[in-house]
Design a protein around this motif. Structure first.
Motif, short mmCIF file in Angstrom:
data_model
loop_
_atom_site.label_atom_id
_atom_site.label_comp_id
_atom_site.label_asym_id
_atom_site.label_seq_id
_atom_site.Cartn_x
_atom_site.Cartn_y
_atom_site.Cartn_z
N PRO A 308 0.82 -1.22 0.00
CA PRO A 308 0.00 0.00 0.00
C PRO A 308 0.85 1.27 0.00
CG PRO A 308 -0.94 -1.61 1.48
CD PRO A 308 0.37 -2.17 1.03
N LYS A 309 1.96 1.26 0.73
CA LYS A 309 2.86 2.42 0.73
C LYS A 309 3.45 2.64 -0.65
CE LYS A 309 6.83 4.41 3.17
NZ LYS A 309 7.81 4.22 4.27
N LEU A 310 3.80 1.54 -1.32
CA LEU A 310 4.36 1.65 -2.66
C LEU A 310 3.30 2.08 -3.68
CD1 LEU A 310 6.73 -1.45 -2.71
CD2 LEU A 310 7.42 0.93 -3.01
N LEU A 311 2.07 1.61 -3.50
CA LEU A 311 1.00 2.03 -4.39
C LEU A 311 0.76 3.54 -4.29
CD1 LEU A 311 -1.48 -0.94 -3.85
CD2 LEU A 311 -0.56 -0.23 -6.06
N ASN A 312 0.85 4.08 -3.08
CA ASN A 312 0.73 5.53 -2.91
C ASN A 312 1.91 6.25 -3.55
OD1 ASN A 312 -1.68 5.45 -1.47
ND2 ASN A 312 -0.66 5.26 0.50
N ARG A 313 3.09 5.73 -3.35
CA ARG A 313 4.31 6.36 -3.84
C ARG A 313 4.36 6.36 -5.37
NH1 ARG A 313 9.92 5.41 -0.82
NH2 ARG A 313 8.97 7.08 0.39
N LEU A 314 3.80 5.33 -5.99
CA LEU A 314 3.86 5.19 -7.44
C LEU A 314 2.54 5.55 -8.12
CD1 LEU A 314 6.04 1.95 -7.79
CD2 LEU A 314 6.76 4.34 -7.77
N ASN A 315 1.71 6.33 -7.46
CA ASN A 315 0.51 6.93 -8.07
C ASN A 315 -0.59 5.93 -8.42
OD1 ASN A 315 0.31 9.73 -8.15
ND2 ASN A 315 1.82 9.92 -9.76
N TYR A 316 -0.67 4.84 -7.67
CA TYR A 316 -1.73 3.85 -7.91
C TYR A 316 -2.51 3.57 -6.62
CZ TYR A 316 -0.09 2.50 -12.59
OH TYR A 316 0.23 2.47 -13.93
N ARG A 317 -2.72 4.56 -5.80
CA ARG A 317 -3.32 4.35 -4.48
C ARG A 317 -4.72 3.74 -4.56
NH1 ARG A 317 -2.66 9.67 -5.35
NH2 ARG A 317 -0.79 9.60 -4.06
N ASP A 318 -5.45 3.97 -5.66
CA ASP A 318 -6.80 3.44 -5.77
C ASP A 318 -6.83 1.92 -5.88
OD1 ASP A 318 -5.70 4.11 -8.53
OD2 ASP A 318 -7.45 2.91 -9.09
N LEU A 319 -5.70 1.30 -6.27
CA LEU A 319 -5.66 -0.15 -6.45
C LEU A 319 -5.48 -0.92 -5.15
CD1 LEU A 319 -3.48 -0.49 -9.69
CD2 LEU A 319 -5.97 -0.59 -9.48
N ARG A 320 -5.19 -0.23 -4.05
CA ARG A 320 -4.91 -0.95 -2.81
C ARG A 320 -6.12 -1.73 -2.32
NH1 ARG A 320 -5.45 4.43 -1.61
NH2 ARG A 320 -6.76 5.02 0.18
N TRP A 321 -7.33 -1.28 -2.66
CA TRP A 321 -8.54 -1.98 -2.22
C TRP A 321 -8.77 -3.25 -3.04
CZ3 TRP A 321 -9.33 0.10 2.17
CH2 TRP A 321 -9.15 1.47 2.35
N TRP A 322 -8.18 -3.34 -4.22
CA TRP A 322 -8.36 -4.49 -5.10
C TRP A 322 -7.14 -5.41 -5.09
CZ3 TRP A 322 -13.16 -5.01 -6.95
CH2 TRP A 322 -13.96 -3.86 -7.01
N PHE A 323 -6.26 -5.17 -4.17
CA PHE A 323 -4.97 -5.86 -4.15
C PHE A 323 -5.09 -7.39 -4.21
CE2 PHE A 323 -1.33 -7.76 -2.08
CZ PHE A 323 -0.27 -7.15 -2.72
N PRO A 324 -5.85 -8.07 -3.31
CA PRO A 324 -5.87 -9.55 -3.33
C PRO A 324 -6.41 -10.12 -4.63
CG PRO A 324 -6.80 -8.68 -1.28
CD PRO A 324 -6.68 -7.53 -2.23
N ILE A 325 -7.49 -9.51 -5.16
CA ILE A 325 -8.09 -10.04 -6.39
C ILE A 325 -7.16 -9.86 -7.58
CG2 ILE A 325 -10.03 -9.77 -8.00
CD1 ILE A 325 -11.73 -8.85 -5.62
N LEU A 326 -6.60 -8.66 -7.72
CA LEU A 326 -5.71 -8.39 -8.85
C LEU A 326 -4.43 -9.22 -8.77
CD1 LEU A 326 -6.09 -4.51 -9.12
CD2 LEU A 326 -6.93 -6.23 -10.73
N ASP A 327 -3.98 -9.52 -7.57
CA ASP A 327 -2.78 -10.34 -7.40
C ASP A 327 -2.99 -11.72 -8.00
OD1 ASP A 327 -0.14 -10.75 -6.47
OD2 ASP A 327 -0.92 -11.84 -4.74
N ILE A 328 -4.16 -12.30 -7.75
CA ILE A 328 -4.47 -13.64 -8.28
C ILE A 328 -4.68 -13.57 -9.80
CG2 ILE A 328 -6.15 -15.51 -8.24
CD1 ILE A 328 -6.66 -14.80 -5.30
N LEU A 329 -5.42 -12.56 -10.27
CA LEU A 329 -5.65 -12.41 -11.71
C LEU A 329 -4.35 -12.22 -12.48
CD1 LEU A 329 -8.82 -10.12 -11.87
CD2 LEU A 329 -8.67 -12.54 -12.44
N LEU A 330 -3.45 -11.42 -11.92
CA LEU A 330 -2.17 -11.18 -12.58
C LEU A 330 -1.35 -12.46 -12.66
CD1 LEU A 330 -0.11 -9.23 -13.80
CD2 LEU A 330 0.71 -8.76 -11.48
N PHE A 331 -1.40 -13.26 -11.62
CA PHE A 331 -0.67 -14.53 -11.60
C PHE A 331 -1.10 -15.42 -12.77
CE2 PHE A 331 -0.86 -18.99 -10.04
CZ PHE A 331 0.50 -19.26 -10.09
N PHE A 332 -2.41 -15.58 -12.94
CA PHE A 332 -2.91 -16.42 -14.03
C PHE A 332 -2.66 -15.78 -15.39
CE2 PHE A 332 -5.52 -18.21 -10.55
CZ PHE A 332 -5.21 -19.55 -10.73
#
Length: 351
Positions: A308-332
């Protein structure tokens, strides 16, 4: 996470330099990009920097780019247009266009971006200028994608985030292995000293990451993550276009140095085995399920403290709420992309 990515989360963000050290050549390659040039070039010309030129390489465009650039040349004395014709007897592609831009550049310090990119602020060149340390020959920047309302856009931005975290963090650790052509800088003398792209001219992609992979080291490379140093880019709007883009990147990755390929492959394989092991434990005893669940929970907690700290630092703070779902989708998605890159069609083009 703990020994590489955490370092990027805790590093002190550099300030915008107060003085300009040396003149700069900004290089942009464009092929049928008139709309993007009209929209984004003004932000380049309005940069808060005392001496710089803008080199635009018109790579065989037929959409009115040539006429538009001719008009701009009359308005901006620091604009230099390089025109590539269809009858030029050279290998076509972005690497050739970049090489022509570098040859035409007046200054030794080169800053690169794309036609569909726009700086976050008018201090972008000031942030990407030549560092005071004479040993530094390469500066690796960061380029986030613009937000759109779609699952594809969220996945693209999430994948870009993790890619950036990886290459920026490893550069901090003294093992730079790639950069992105949307936002990077290096010396013209470094380019010609190493014969440009000669070692991988036959590969359609890699004008950015392969060059960095071949010539960057812990002594000559710095990173820039200040918000003013970031350049926003337009993402793909279709799954097919995104898959083609990732296929080009995957093809270039096969030519990385062996140690870099090992580290990157190990990351993906370890993540794959981690999820496979967790799934397998669900078929064993209740004790095994508790242990597996505890390890997974520990992993999620560590991620929640770092990313979450890195998401804020790299201008993607809105994605922190979707982190677990996107992590799995990105893996596949990465598994699918690797499969398509190996068994799909081999020919790819930059435009």
């Amino acid at each position: 996470m703990l020994f590489v990515h955490l370092r990027l989360a805790n590093v002190v963000v550099e300030e915008v330099p107060k003085i300009a050290v040396a003149p700069v050549s900004v290089i942009i390659c464009a092929r049928n990009e008139i709309k993007n040039l009209q929209q984004h070039l003004p932000a380049i010309f309005n940069q808060n920097y005392p001496e710089f030129e803008v080199v635009v390489v018109n790579d065989r465009s037929w959409d009115g780019t040539e006429e538009y650039l001719e008009q701009l040349e009359k308005q901006h004395p620091n604009l230099k247009v390089v025109k590539i014709l269809d009858n030029d007897k050279f290998i076509a592609g972005k690497k050739f266009a970049v090489t022509m831009g570098i040859k035409a550049a007046k200054y030794d310090w080169l800053v690169f971006t794309d036609a569909d990119c726009v700086p976050d602020s008018d201090n972008w060149i000031r942030c990407m200028q030549k560092p005071a340390d004479e040993a530094t020959e390469i500066v690796i920047g960061y380029s986030p994608y613009l937000k759109k309302r779609s699952l594809l856009n969220a996945l693209i931005r999430f994948e870009t985030f993790f890619t950036a975290v990886n290459y920026l963090a490893f550069a901090l650790k003294g093992m730079p292995y790639m950069g992105v052509g949307r936002n990077m800088a290096y010396k013209k003398s470094l380019f010609f000293k190493n014969k440009g792209f000669a070692a991988h001219m036959h590969i359609p992609s890699g004008d950015d990451d392969l060059f960095v992979n071949a010539h960057a080291n812990k002594r000559n490379t710095e990173i820039r993550i200040n918000k003013d140093s970031q350049v926003w880019s337009e993402p793909n709007h279709s799954w097919a276009g995104y898959l083609r883009q990732k296929k080009r990147h995957f093809g270039a990755g096969k030519f990385y140095k062996p140690k870099h390929k090992f580290v990157l492959t190990f990351q993906i394989v370890f993540q794959f085995l981690f999820y496979i092991a967790f799934a397998a434990c669900m078929f064993f005893s209740l004790e095994a399920k508790y242990i597996a669940g505890g390890i997974l929970l520990l992993s999620i907690i560590i991620r929640s403290l770092i990313y979450p700290k890195l998401l804020n630092r790299l201008n993607y703070r809105d994605l922190r709420w979707w982190f677990p779902i996107l992590d799995i989708l990105l893996f596949f998605f990465l598994i699918l992309n690797g499969f398509l890159s190996i068994f799909g069609k081999k020919k790819v083009n930059w435009k």
